[in-house]
Design an enzyme around this catalytic site. Structure first.
Site, short mmCIF file in Angstrom:
data_model
loop_
_atom_site.label_atom_id
_atom_site.label_comp_id
_atom_site.label_asym_id
_atom_site.label_seq_id
_atom_site.Cartn_x
_atom_site.Cartn_y
_atom_site.Cartn_z
CD GLN A 1 -8.40 -0.47 -2.99
OE1 GLN A 1 -9.42 -0.65 -3.65
NE2 GLN A 1 -7.44 -1.37 -2.91
CB SER B 1 -0.89 0.04 1.24
OG SER B 1 -1.90 -0.92 1.16
CG ASP C 1 -5.86 -6.50 2.47
OD1 ASP C 1 -6.98 -6.56 1.92
OD2 ASP C 1 -5.08 -5.55 2.31
NE ARG D 1 -8.80 -11.99 -0.83
CZ ARG D 1 -7.92 -11.01 -0.73
NH1 ARG D 1 -8.01 -10.13 0.25
NH2 ARG D 1 -6.94 -10.90 -1.62
C1 S3P Z 1 -5.90 -0.92 0.26
C2 S3P Z 1 -7.13 -0.85 0.84
C3 S3P Z 1 -7.99 -2.04 1.07
C4 S3P Z 1 -7.19 -3.32 0.98
C5 S3P Z 1 -6.29 -3.34 -0.22
C6 S3P Z 1 -5.30 -2.21 -0.15
C7 S3P Z 1 -5.14 0.32 0.08
O1 S3P Z 1 -9.01 -2.07 0.09
O2 S3P Z 1 -8.07 -4.43 0.95
O3 S3P Z 1 -5.57 -4.58 -0.29
O4 S3P Z 1 -3.92 0.26 -0.22
O5 S3P Z 1 -5.72 1.39 0.25
P1 S3P Z 1 -10.43 -1.33 0.29
O6 S3P Z 1 -10.21 0.11 0.30
O7 S3P Z 1 -11.25 -1.77 -0.90
O8 S3P Z 1 -10.97 -1.87 1.59
#
Ligand code: S3P
Length: 455
Positions: A184, A33, A336, A367
Site C-alpha cells: 500500500q 487488491s 493476509d 491480528r
Molecule cells: C494490500 C496490501 C497489504 C494487504 C492488504 C491489501 C494491497 O497491506 O495486507 O490487505 O492491496 O496493496 P500492506 O501494504 O499494509 O501490507
C-alpha cells in the site's frame, strides 16, 4: 442447507462442527487488491476501460463511490454473461474533479493509502475518512513520502491517523526506500509519481504484491522494475507528461485470500477435497501455499496464465499436517493469510512458530491479539509473541464446554477464520460475534460455505 451447522442471529452466527466429508469445486469472487486498482487506474486512463469479475465487496464499492465522487462515470454492465462487470469512463490523468464532500474510505486501507497518492497529485482540496477501525490505522507511513514529494497533507493526532486532508498538486519526484514491507505504501508513492515532476525511484528491501506495477504496464505506462543483486526491487516511474494510461479490458481472477478459507477446509476436514478454479496465484500473494506444503499439505496448483497476472487452478486434499517455523521471508507473501494459517496450525501435530510479522498488529485489527484471544477461547495452546505467535497444535482438538463465544473485533478475516475453525473443531458449539464485517471483503462467504458442505 447449512441450517444445522450455521445458525444466524443478527450480527452473530452459531457454528457447529462439520461431521461429513465433501469433494467439490467452488468459485470465489474477483481479487480485492486488483479490483481496487482497476477502478483507480481505469479512472485515470484516457478512455473507457472494461473490468469483469470484480470484487463488489464493501471495500471495493467504496472505491467505486470515491471515484464517482471525483467525477468519473462508472457503470455496472453484464459483459461476459457475468453480473460483476464494470465500465469505467476514464477521464485521463488530469480529469478528476474536486470532491464536494468528504470521501468515505470505509474499512479500506488500500483505498485510503492509494487514493492519498492520487489526490496528492491533483491541484484541489480533499478529505478522506473511514470507519472507526480504518480511522485508527497508521497513516504516517504515507504522509511522510507524500510530504517529501511536496504534498500538503495532514491527519488526526499530529498526522498519525485519518481523517486525512490533502491540498494536492506541485509534486516533485523522490528516491524513496519503503521502510516497512507494504504494497500500500509502495503503491501510494507510485500513484503520486504519475503526477510528479521527474522520475520517481522506489526501493523495497523485500518485494511486496506488484499489482499496481502490472496494471500500469498493461496500460502502456513507462514503469520499470529491476531486481538488484542485493535483493528486493527498484521501481522507476516516469513522471508528469512522460506517459499516458491506456484504457484496458481485463478479467479479474479469483481472490487467493478468499480461496484460502476453503483451502483450509479442504485440508483440515477428514476425507475431503476442494477444487478452486481461476485464482490469482501471483507469488507475492501465495506464501501460504509454500508454508502449507512445508507442513505436508496435499495441494496441487495448475498454472493457467501469466499475463497480466499469474492465474491457476488449485486442488487441496485432506492431509495430516506437522508444525513448522514459518521462514521470515515468506511473511509478506502471506500477510493476509495469518488468521486462517493460525487455525490450520492449531490442527497440525507439534509446534508452529511465526515471527517477523509485526505488521499484523496494524491490520484491520491487531491480528496477533485477536488471533490469540479467539484461539485460546477454543482451547488452543497458543502464545503471543511481540512479532508473531507460537502454537502447539493438536489434530484432535475438541471444543469443551457448552458454548464458546468468539469475537471478530470488526475484522473480516478473523470472523471467517474462526468460522472455519468452528466447522473443523470436534464437538464445536461456537457463537461467532461480529459477522457483518465479512461483507468488507467477501459477501458471498456463507453461500460458498453452504455450496461446499451441502453437496
Ligand atoms: C494490500 C496490501 C497489504 C494487504 C492488504 C491489501 C494491497 O497491506 O495486507 O490487505 O492491496 O496493496 P500492506 O501494504 O499494509 O501490507
Amino acid at each position: 442447507m447449512t441450517k444445522d451447522l450455521l445458525e444466524f442471529k443478527q450480527d452473530k452466527v452459531l457454528v457447529k462442527g462439520l461431521s461429513k466429508e465433501f469433494s467439490a469445486a467452488i468459485e470465489v469472487p474477483g481479487d480485492k487488491s486488483i479490483s481496487h486498482r482497476a477502478v483507480m487506474l481505469g479512472s485515470l486512463a484516457a478512455g473507457k476501460s472494461y473490468a469483469s469479475n470484480l470484487s463488489l465487496s464493501r471495500d471495493n464499492l467504496a472505491t467505486v463511490a470515491a471515484f464517482r465522487k471525483l467525477g468519473i462515470g462508472i457503470k455496472k454492465q453484464n459483459l461476459n454473461g457475468r453480473p460483476k462487470d464494470l465500465v469505467i469512463e476514464g477521464a485521463g490523468l488530469y480529469g478528476l474533479k474536486e470532491p464536494e464532500s468528504v470521501i468515505n474510505t470505509a474499512n479500506s486501507g488500500t483505498l485510503t493509502r492509494l487514493l492519498a497518492g492520487i489526490l496528492a497529485g491533483n491541484d484541489f482540496f480533499s478529505v478522506m475518512s473511514g470507519d472507526k477501525y480504518l480511522n485508527s490505522r497508521p497513516m504516517r507511513r504515507i504522509i511522510e513520502p507524500l510530504s517529501l514529494m511536496g504534498a500538503k497533507i495532514t491527519g488526526r493526532r499530529k498526522n498519525a491517523y485519518p481523517p486525512l486532508a490533502i491540498s494536492g498538486g506541485g509534486l516533485k519526484s523522490i528516491f524513496y526506500e519503503v521502510p516497512v514491507p507494504s504494497a500500500q505504501v509502495k503503491s501510494c508513492v507510485i500513484m503520486a509519481a504519475l503526477f510528479a515532476e521527474g522520475d520517481t525511484v522506489i526501493y523495497e528491501k523485500k518485494e511486496t504484491r506488484d499489482h499496481t506495477e502490472n496494471l500500469l504496464r498493461l496500460q502502456g505506462y513507462p514503469v520499470t522494475v529491476d531486481a538488484p543483486e542485493s535483493g528486493g526491487s527498484i521501481i522507476t516511474v516516469k513522471g508528469r507528461g512522460r506517459g499516458e494510461l491506456q484504457p484496458f479490458n481485463i478479467d479479474i481472477p479469483g481472490d487467493f485470500s478468499s480461496a484460502a478459507f476453503f483451502i483450509a477446509l479442504g485440508i483440515l476436514n477428514k476425507g475431503s477435497e476442494v477444487r478452486i478454479k481461476n485464482i490469482l496465484v501471483n507469488e507475492k500473494r501465495t506464501g501460504l501455499l509454500k508454508a502449507l506444503k512445508m507442513m505436508g499439505a496435499d495441494i496441487n496448483l495448475a498454472v493457467m496464465g501469466e499475463v497480466p497476472e499469474k492465474t491457476g487452478d488449485i486442488k487441496a486434499k485432506y492431509s495430516a499436517l506437522k508444525g513448522i517455523t514459518v521462514p521470515q521471508e515468506l511473511v509478506p507473501d502471506m500477510i493476509d493469510e495469518f488468521p486462517i494459517f493460525s487455525v490450520i496450525a492449531s490442527f497440525a501435530e507439534g509446534k508452529t512458530t511465526v515471527t517477523g510479522a509485526k505488521e499484523l498488529r496494524v491490520k484491520e485489527s491487531d491480528r496477533i491479539k485477536t488471533i490469540v484471544y479467539n484461539l485460546k477461547a477454543v482451547g488452543v495452546d497458543i502464545k503471543e509473541l511481540e512479532d508473531g505467535f507460537e502454537i502447539n497444535g493438536d489434530p484432535d482438538l475438541k471444543n469443551v464446554g457448552n458454548l464458546t463465544v468468539l469475537n471478530s473485533f470488526g475484522d473480516h478475516r478473523i470472523a471467517m477464520s474462526m468460522i472455519i475453525a468452528g466447522l473443523i473443531l470436534k464437538n464445536a458449539k461456537i457463537e461467532m460475534r461480529g459477522i457483518r464485517c465479512i461483507n468488507t471483503s467477501f459477501p458471498e462467504f456463507f453461500d460458498t460455505v453452504s455450496g461446499l458442505i451441502n453437496r
